[in-house]
Design a protein around this motif. Structure first.
Motif, PDB file in Angstrom:
ATOM      1  N   GLY A  57       0.852  -1.180   0.000  1.00 23.81           N
ATOM      2  CA  GLY A  57       0.000   0.000   0.000  1.00 23.81           C
ATOM      3  C   GLY A  57       0.891   1.235   0.000  1.00 23.81           C
ATOM      4  O   GLY A  57       1.993   1.215   0.559  1.00 23.81           O
ATOM      5  N   PHE A  58       0.429   2.277  -0.656  1.00 22.62           N
ATOM      6  CA  PHE A  58       1.219   3.500  -0.793  1.00 22.62           C
ATOM      7  C   PHE A  58       0.358   4.709  -0.471  1.00 22.62           C
ATOM      8  O   PHE A  58      -0.806   4.765  -0.854  1.00 22.62           O
ATOM      9  N   VAL A  59       0.965   5.679   0.182  1.00 16.11           N
ATOM     10  CA  VAL A  59       0.311   6.975   0.315  1.00 16.11           C
ATOM     11  C   VAL A  59       0.515   7.676  -1.019  1.00 16.11           C
ATOM     12  O   VAL A  59       1.627   7.698  -1.563  1.00 16.11           O
ATOM     13  N   VAL A  60      -0.561   8.195  -1.583  1.00 22.26           N
ATOM     14  CA  VAL A  60      -0.489   8.929  -2.850  1.00 22.26           C
ATOM     15  C   VAL A  60      -1.122  10.299  -2.661  1.00 22.26           C
ATOM     16  O   VAL A  60      -1.899  10.520  -1.727  1.00 22.26           O
ATOM     17  N   ALA A  61      -0.767  11.210  -3.555  1.00 17.23           N
ATOM     18  CA  ALA A  61      -1.284  12.571  -3.479  1.00 17.23           C
ATOM     19  C   ALA A  61      -1.548  13.108  -4.873  1.00 17.23           C
ATOM     20  O   ALA A  61      -1.008  12.607  -5.861  1.00 17.23           O
ATOM     21  N   LYS A  99       7.914  10.831   5.732  1.00 13.43           N
ATOM     22  CA  LYS A  99       9.025  10.915   6.687  1.00 13.43           C
ATOM     23  C   LYS A  99       8.437  11.204   8.066  1.00 13.43           C
ATOM     24  O   LYS A  99       7.225  11.245   8.240  1.00 13.43           O
ATOM     25  N   GLU A 100       9.299  11.455   9.015  1.00 15.61           N
ATOM     26  CA  GLU A 100       8.837  11.686  10.381  1.00 15.61           C
ATOM     27  C   GLU A 100       7.898  12.893  10.464  1.00 15.61           C
ATOM     28  O   GLU A 100       6.926  12.882  11.197  1.00 15.61           O
ATOM     29  N   THR A 101       8.199  13.923   9.695  1.00 14.73           N
ATOM     30  CA  THR A 101       7.294  15.076   9.648  1.00 14.73           C
ATOM     31  C   THR A 101       6.841  15.281   8.201  1.00 14.73           C
ATOM     32  O   THR A 101       7.523  14.876   7.259  1.00 14.73           O
ATOM     33  N   PHE A 102       5.679  15.914   8.072  1.00 10.40           N
ATOM     34  CA  PHE A 102       5.150  16.185   6.738  1.00 10.40           C
ATOM     35  C   PHE A 102       6.130  17.042   5.942  1.00 10.40           C
ATOM     36  O   PHE A 102       6.315  16.849   4.749  1.00 10.40           O
ATOM     37  N   GLN A 103       6.803  17.982   6.614  1.00  6.08           N
ATOM     38  CA  GLN A 103       7.737  18.893   5.953  1.00  6.08           C
ATOM     39  C   GLN A 103       8.929  18.148   5.351  1.00  6.08           C
ATOM     40  O   GLN A 103       9.537  18.620   4.397  1.00  6.08           O
ATOM     41  N   GLU A 104       9.245  16.990   5.881  1.00  3.43           N
ATOM     42  CA  GLU A 104      10.364  16.198   5.366  1.00  3.43           C
ATOM     43  C   GLU A 104       9.927  15.199   4.291  1.00  3.43           C
ATOM     44  O   GLU A 104      10.760  14.610   3.618  1.00  3.43           O
ATOM     45  N   SER A 105       8.634  15.012   4.146  1.00  2.00           N
ATOM     46  CA  SER A 105       8.108  14.041   3.189  1.00  2.00           C
ATOM     47  C   SER A 105       8.308  14.532   1.757  1.00  2.00           C
ATOM     48  O   SER A 105       8.414  15.732   1.507  1.00  2.00           O
ATOM     49  N   THR A 106       8.349  13.574   0.828  1.00  3.00           N
ATOM     50  CA  THR A 106       8.549  13.925  -0.581  1.00  3.00           C
ATOM     51  C   THR A 106       7.493  13.250  -1.451  1.00  3.00           C
ATOM     52  O   THR A 106       6.871  12.265  -1.052  1.00  3.00           O
ATOM     53  N   ILE A 107       7.347  13.781  -2.651  1.00  2.00           N
ATOM     54  CA  ILE A 107       6.392  13.249  -3.619  1.00  2.00           C
ATOM     55  C   ILE A 107       7.153  12.953  -4.913  1.00  2.00           C
ATOM     56  O   ILE A 107       8.029  13.723  -5.316  1.00  2.00           O
ATOM     57  N   ARG A 136      12.062  12.840  -5.852  1.00  3.41           N
ATOM     58  CA  ARG A 136      11.748  13.248  -4.473  1.00  3.41           C
ATOM     59  C   ARG A 136      11.568  14.774  -4.393  1.00  3.41           C
ATOM     60  O   ARG A 136      12.492  15.490  -4.060  1.00  3.41           O
ATOM     61  N   TYR A 137      10.380  15.227  -4.692  1.00  2.00           N
ATOM     62  CA  TYR A 137      10.054  16.653  -4.605  1.00  2.00           C
ATOM     63  C   TYR A 137       9.535  16.947  -3.193  1.00  2.00           C
ATOM     64  O   TYR A 137       8.635  16.257  -2.705  1.00  2.00           O
ATOM     65  N   PRO A 138      10.099  17.936  -2.506  1.00  2.00           N
ATOM     66  CA  PRO A 138       9.686  18.226  -1.120  1.00  2.00           C
ATOM     67  C   PRO A 138       8.224  18.650  -1.034  1.00  2.00           C
ATOM     68  O   PRO A 138       7.788  19.543  -1.749  1.00  2.00           O
ATOM     69  N   MET A 139       7.484  18.011  -0.145  1.00  2.00           N
ATOM     70  CA  MET A 139       6.071  18.348   0.028  1.00  2.00           C
ATOM     71  C   MET A 139       5.892  19.600   0.868  1.00  2.00           C
ATOM     72  O   MET A 139       4.814  20.173   0.895  1.00  2.00           O
ATOM     73  N   GLN A 140       6.928  20.056   1.525  1.00  2.00           N
ATOM     74  CA  GLN A 140       6.828  21.270   2.343  1.00  2.00           C
ATOM     75  C   GLN A 140       6.505  22.477   1.476  1.00  2.00           C
ATOM     76  O   GLN A 140       6.077  23.502   1.976  1.00  2.00           O
ATOM     77  N   THR A 141       6.700  22.343   0.179  1.00  2.00           N
ATOM     78  CA  THR A 141       6.421  23.454  -0.727  1.00  2.00           C
ATOM     79  C   THR A 141       4.965  23.409  -1.184  1.00  2.00           C
ATOM     80  O   THR A 141       4.667  23.513  -2.357  1.00  2.00           O
ATOM     81  N   LEU A 142       4.082  23.221  -0.233  1.00  2.00           N
ATOM     82  CA  LEU A 142       2.651  23.149  -0.533  1.00  2.00           C
ATOM     83  C   LEU A 142       2.213  24.425  -1.233  1.00  2.00           C
ATOM     84  O   LEU A 142       2.302  25.500  -0.684  1.00  2.00           O
ATOM     85  N   GLU A 143       1.738  24.258  -2.474  1.00  2.00           N
ATOM     86  CA  GLU A 143       1.354  25.424  -3.265  1.00  2.00           C
ATOM     87  C   GLU A 143      -0.154  25.590  -3.355  1.00  2.00           C
ATOM     88  O   GLU A 143      -0.648  26.537  -3.899  1.00  2.00           O
ATOM     89  N   GLY A 144      -0.873  24.590  -2.874  1.00  2.00           N
ATOM     90  CA  GLY A 144      -2.335  24.651  -2.976  1.00  2.00           C
ATOM     91  C   GLY A 144      -2.967  25.137  -1.682  1.00  2.00           C
ATOM     92  O   GLY A 144      -2.306  25.688  -0.820  1.00  2.00           O
TER      93      GLY A 144
END
Length: 147
Positions: A57-61, A99-107, A136-144
């Motif tokens: 199973g995978f987390v997807v976005a 990752k441990e925090t959302f800011q460290e997670s990647t897409i 691995r694009y950083p998710m911390q750059t939430l643009e939406g």
């Protein structure tokens, strides 16, 4: 029918919810049947869960939430395999590495998952164009506007 999932425990799904990936996913070519399970209506995230194997199973976005100018062309071969007739029936997901925090997670913007919701089929493609989206694009750059 009930299936056991990697992240959500046991869930009830309908046969109509099952998506077929004729070529599997990259590295999981024998895994053909998946379902997309929402996590939270306020988040642009979901679970892409194997129907046959709990541990897959995978987390997807939705990648467009994290990179507004994300765009690519689907090849004619891929369009045929996915039986795409109307663009509005197609959804694009990207696999998330949590990752441990959302800011460290990647897409993963390099290999999106394309789903034809009307025909209940999907395919993971590797982008070949010159935009060179990262794996691995950083998710911390939430643009939406996701929360």
């Amino acid at each position: 029918m009930k299936i056991a999932t990697k992240f959500l425990g046991e869930v009830e799904i309908s046969e109509q919810d099952i998506l077929t990936f004729e070529q599997g996913l990259l590295g999981l070519e024998n895994e053909k049947k998946f379902v997309i399970l929402p996590i939270d209506a306020d988040l642009p995230l979901a679970i892409l869960q194997s129907v046959e194997h709990t541990e897959i199973g995978f987390v997807v976005a939705y990648p467009f939430v994290f990179k507004k100018d994300y765009s690519f062309d689907i090849s004619e071969d891929d369009r045929e395999q996915l039986q795409i007739e109307k663009e509005e029936n197609v959804l694009t997901y990207s696999i998330v590495t949590m990752k441990e925090t959302f800011q460290e997670s990647t897409i993963n913007l390099l290999a999106p998952i394309i789903v034809n919701m009307d025909k209940k089929c999907g395919k993971q493609i590797v982008l070949q164009d010159n935009k060179s989206y990262p794996l691995r694009y950083p998710m911390q750059t939430l643009e939406g506007s996701a929360k």
